[in-house]
Design a protein around this motif. Structure first.
Motif, PDB file in Angstrom:
ATOM      1  N   SER A  96      -6.966  -0.496   9.405  1.00  0.00           N
ATOM      2  CA  SER A  96      -7.384   0.520   8.433  1.00  0.00           C
ATOM      3  C   SER A  96      -8.108   1.676   9.107  1.00  0.00           C
ATOM      4  O   SER A  96      -7.836   2.853   8.829  1.00  0.00           O
ATOM      5  N   ALA A  97      -9.030   1.336  10.014  1.00  0.00           N
ATOM      6  CA  ALA A  97      -9.813   2.375  10.682  1.00  0.00           C
ATOM      7  C   ALA A  97      -8.925   3.307  11.511  1.00  0.00           C
ATOM      8  O   ALA A  97      -9.051   4.535  11.438  1.00  0.00           O
ATOM      9  N   LEU A 157       0.827  -1.207   0.000  1.00  0.00           N
ATOM     10  CA  LEU A 157       0.000   0.000   0.000  1.00  0.00           C
ATOM     11  C   LEU A 157       0.860   1.255   0.000  1.00  0.00           C
ATOM     12  O   LEU A 157       0.504   2.262  -0.613  1.00  0.00           O
ATOM     13  N   ARG A 158       1.997   1.213   0.670  1.00  0.00           N
ATOM     14  CA  ARG A 158       2.918   2.348   0.623  1.00  0.00           C
ATOM     15  C   ARG A 158       3.404   2.582  -0.808  1.00  0.00           C
ATOM     16  O   ARG A 158       3.477   3.726  -1.275  1.00  0.00           O
ATOM     17  N   ARG A 159       3.726   1.515  -1.508  1.00  0.00           N
ATOM     18  CA  ARG A 159       4.185   1.632  -2.889  1.00  0.00           C
ATOM     19  C   ARG A 159       3.116   2.260  -3.781  1.00  0.00           C
ATOM     20  O   ARG A 159       3.438   2.868  -4.815  1.00  0.00           O
ATOM     21  N   ARG A 160       1.889   2.132  -3.387  1.00  0.00           N
ATOM     22  CA  ARG A 160       0.776   2.628  -4.198  1.00  0.00           C
ATOM     23  C   ARG A 160       0.188   3.932  -3.668  1.00  0.00           C
ATOM     24  O   ARG A 160      -0.952   4.271  -3.956  1.00  0.00           O
ATOM     25  N   GLY A 161       0.974   4.651  -2.867  1.00  0.00           N
ATOM     26  CA  GLY A 161       0.595   6.007  -2.477  1.00  0.00           C
ATOM     27  C   GLY A 161      -0.174   6.139  -1.187  1.00  0.00           C
ATOM     28  O   GLY A 161      -0.815   7.175  -0.957  1.00  0.00           O
ATOM     29  N   LEU A 162      -0.128   5.126  -0.328  1.00  0.00           N
ATOM     30  CA  LEU A 162      -0.877   5.189   0.932  1.00  0.00           C
ATOM     31  C   LEU A 162      -0.509   6.419   1.757  1.00  0.00           C
ATOM     32  O   LEU A 162      -1.375   7.075   2.333  1.00  0.00           O
ATOM     33  N   LEU A 163       0.774   6.751   1.809  1.00  0.00           N
ATOM     34  CA  LEU A 163       1.220   7.837   2.682  1.00  0.00           C
ATOM     35  C   LEU A 163       0.889   9.214   2.119  1.00  0.00           C
ATOM     36  O   LEU A 163       0.959  10.208   2.833  1.00  0.00           O
ATOM     37  N   GLY A 164       0.546   9.265   0.851  1.00  0.00           N
ATOM     38  CA  GLY A 164       0.195  10.552   0.261  1.00  0.00           C
ATOM     39  C   GLY A 164      -1.291  10.744   0.031  1.00  0.00           C
ATOM     40  O   GLY A 164      -1.724  11.724  -0.562  1.00  0.00           O
ATOM     41  N   PHE A 165      -2.094   9.810   0.524  1.00  0.00           N
ATOM     42  CA  PHE A 165      -3.539   9.869   0.305  1.00  0.00           C
ATOM     43  C   PHE A 165      -4.169  10.959   1.170  1.00  0.00           C
ATOM     44  O   PHE A 165      -3.690  11.258   2.272  1.00  0.00           O
ATOM     45  N   MET A 202     -13.905  12.309   1.202  1.00  0.00           N
ATOM     46  CA  MET A 202     -15.098  11.471   1.342  1.00  0.00           C
ATOM     47  C   MET A 202     -14.753   9.996   1.132  1.00  0.00           C
ATOM     48  O   MET A 202     -15.348   9.118   1.754  1.00  0.00           O
ATOM     49  N   ALA A 203     -13.802   9.721   0.258  1.00  0.00           N
ATOM     50  CA  ALA A 203     -13.389   8.339   0.028  1.00  0.00           C
ATOM     51  C   ALA A 203     -12.810   7.730   1.299  1.00  0.00           C
ATOM     52  O   ALA A 203     -13.110   6.583   1.656  1.00  0.00           O
ATOM     53  N   ALA A 204     -11.992   8.515   1.995  1.00  0.00           N
ATOM     54  CA  ALA A 204     -11.409   8.035   3.249  1.00  0.00           C
ATOM     55  C   ALA A 204     -12.495   7.808   4.296  1.00  0.00           C
ATOM     56  O   ALA A 204     -12.452   6.835   5.058  1.00  0.00           O
ATOM     57  N   LEU A 205     -13.472   8.716   4.342  1.00  0.00           N
ATOM     58  CA  LEU A 205     -14.575   8.575   5.298  1.00  0.00           C
ATOM     59  C   LEU A 205     -15.370   7.304   5.024  1.00  0.00           C
ATOM     60  O   LEU A 205     -15.765   6.588   5.958  1.00  0.00           O
ATOM     61  N   ALA A 206     -15.594   7.003   3.751  1.00  0.00           N
ATOM     62  CA  ALA A 206     -16.337   5.799   3.398  1.00  0.00           C
ATOM     63  C   ALA A 206     -15.570   4.538   3.793  1.00  0.00           C
ATOM     64  O   ALA A 206     -16.142   3.598   4.362  1.00  0.00           O
ATOM     65  N   VAL A 207     -14.269   4.510   3.513  1.00  0.00           N
ATOM     66  CA  VAL A 207     -13.446   3.362   3.898  1.00  0.00           C
ATOM     67  C   VAL A 207     -13.416   3.217   5.416  1.00  0.00           C
ATOM     68  O   VAL A 207     -13.482   2.107   5.959  1.00  0.00           O
ATOM     69  N   PHE A 208     -13.336   4.347   6.118  1.00  0.00           N
ATOM     70  CA  PHE A 208     -13.326   4.338   7.581  1.00  0.00           C
ATOM     71  C   PHE A 208     -14.612   3.730   8.135  1.00  0.00           C
ATOM     72  O   PHE A 208     -14.582   2.875   9.037  1.00  0.00           O
ATOM     73  N   ALA A 209     -15.749   4.141   7.587  1.00  0.00           N
ATOM     74  CA  ALA A 209     -17.045   3.644   8.075  1.00  0.00           C
ATOM     75  C   ALA A 209     -17.176   2.133   7.859  1.00  0.00           C
ATOM     76  O   ALA A 209     -17.596   1.399   8.763  1.00  0.00           O
ATOM     77  N   VAL A 210     -16.787   1.655   6.674  1.00  0.00           N
ATOM     78  CA  VAL A 210     -16.868   0.224   6.391  1.00  0.00           C
ATOM     79  C   VAL A 210     -15.893  -0.547   7.281  1.00  0.00           C
ATOM     80  O   VAL A 210     -16.227  -1.615   7.816  1.00  0.00           O
ATOM     81  N   SER A 211     -14.692  -0.004   7.475  1.00  0.00           N
ATOM     82  CA  SER A 211     -13.681  -0.672   8.296  1.00  0.00           C
ATOM     83  C   SER A 211     -14.139  -0.809   9.739  1.00  0.00           C
ATOM     84  O   SER A 211     -13.972  -1.867  10.361  1.00  0.00           O
ATOM     85  N   VAL A 212     -14.723   0.253  10.283  1.00  0.00           N
ATOM     86  CA  VAL A 212     -15.202   0.212  11.669  1.00  0.00           C
ATOM     87  C   VAL A 212     -16.299  -0.837  11.819  1.00  0.00           C
ATOM     88  O   VAL A 212     -16.314  -1.606  12.791  1.00  0.00           O
TER      89      VAL A 212
END
Length: 346
Positions: free
Chosen positions: A261-262, A206-214, A219-229
């Motif tokens: 992830s959350a 995930l780091r290689r694919r830009g995780l640290l620069g996301f 809203m995309a992060a919020l959606a992933v956060f909600a599903v992860s929780v």
């Protein structure tokens, strides 16, 4: 793009968040069962995930090995030595004041010297050996997986299943009694390290694919956060994960990944929290000191919340002292100089 400084800060916040609850759990602070199970299902995976975010396998193995020995095994040996000094002090106290009923035998009970090394007073230090083994194994995985990510993924899954199989079905208990090597690998959590490799794989890829620069406030992060929780809370109540007890059901990978992830998204959005930042930046030293402090303070403070607060405060002081006066023994310097190692091994 996020600055390098910010990237390091929020990764440290993730580790600091996990370390905060590690200390509270070791102090037996009472949380409601669902919250306890939820946090417990992710904090070990999160450490392995974060450890791979800056993983580099493009260096010679000897250099890689010496770096990890300096970072992990030197602190383990140092704090083990502190434990020995503490028990030696107890022994001397017992000799000087025999009527106190405190002596070497009363402390060690029927434990052997090997038991003392395996389960010292800084009990959580087992993690240093575990992640050392994980680094060695993942270095081998990266070397084998040069031909493509799918080869690498298959090797990771195979090694994780091997570790899980040995732990889950009791094969290790048979080999444990027959092999000194197997006893050592089991006692120092080699198989737990193999089970954690998928989290290291996820962190590095995930780091290689830009995780640290996301953008973690999108809203995309919020959606992933909600599903992860949702996945994290739901599945953490369905499985019982005993990290130190070597029970890691396959289903527990779901809350492990979801919880990591959350918390990663939450800490990246928060980006600053001085207490968690300090705990995260010095997580290994915190790990090796807090339990020794707990063992002393639990004799004097019987309210669990006050005990936790006291242990946390004294741990901060102890960590600051150790990293200031013993940097080479706390992973903040090279106890074994890399340049000399290269000269002697070349």
């Amino acid at each position: 793009m996020v600055s390098d400084k910010a990237r390091i800060e929020y990764v440290d916040l993730v580790k600091g968040f996990c370390m905060f609850f590690v200390i509270s759990f070791h102090c037996h602070v009472t949380y409601c069962p669902w919250f306890y199970n939820t946090i417990r299902s992710m904090y070990l995976p999160a450490f392995f995930f974060c450890s791979a975010l800056f993983f580099k396998a493009d260096q010679p193995f000897r250099s890689f090995l010496v770096r990890k020995v300096n970072l992990l095994l030197v602190p383990w040996a140092f704090f083990l030595g502190l434990c020995f000094c503490g028990f030696a002090g107890i022994y001397l106290f017992g000799q000087l004041f025999p009527g106190a009923g405190i002596n070497w035998t009363s402390m060690l009970n029927t434990h052997t010297p090997y038991d003392f090394i395996r389960i010292p007073a800084n009990l959580p230090s087992w993690y240093l050996w575990c992640i050392f083994f994980a680094f060695m194994a993942y270095y081998a995985v990266c070397r084998m997986g040069r031909r493509g990510i799918w080869i690498k993924a298959l090797v990771v899954v195979a090694m994780a299943l091997l570790g899980w199989y040995f732990e889950r079905y009791g094969i290790r208990s048979v080999l444990y009694r027959r092999s000194v090597v197997m006893q050592y690998l089991y006692d120092f959590h080699f198989f737990t390290a193999l089970e954690m490799l998928p989290f290291m794989f996820a962190g590095e890829e995930l780091r290689r694919r830009g995780l640290l620069g996301f953008n973690y406030r999108s809203m995309a992060a919020l959606a992933v956060f909600a599903v992860s929780v949702a996945l994290w809370v739901f599945y953490s109540q369905r499985v019982f994960v005993t990290l130190y007890g070597h029970v890691w059901p396959l289903e527990a990978y779901i809350p492990g990944f979801a919880g990591t992830s959350a918390i990663f998204i939450l800490m990246a959005a928060l980006n600053r929290f001085p207490l968690l930042d300090f705990l995260g930046r010095n997580s290994l030293t915190v790990l090796c000191t807090h339990y020794m402090i707990f063992l002393v303070m639990e004799n004097y403070i019987h309210n669990l919340w006050w005990l936790f607060a006291c242990v946390l405060a004294l741990t901060l002081v102890a960590v600051k002292f150790c990293i200031t006066y013993f940097p080479l023994f706390t992973g903040r310097g090279n106890f074994f100089p890399l340049s000399r190692t290269h000269l002697s091994l070349s």
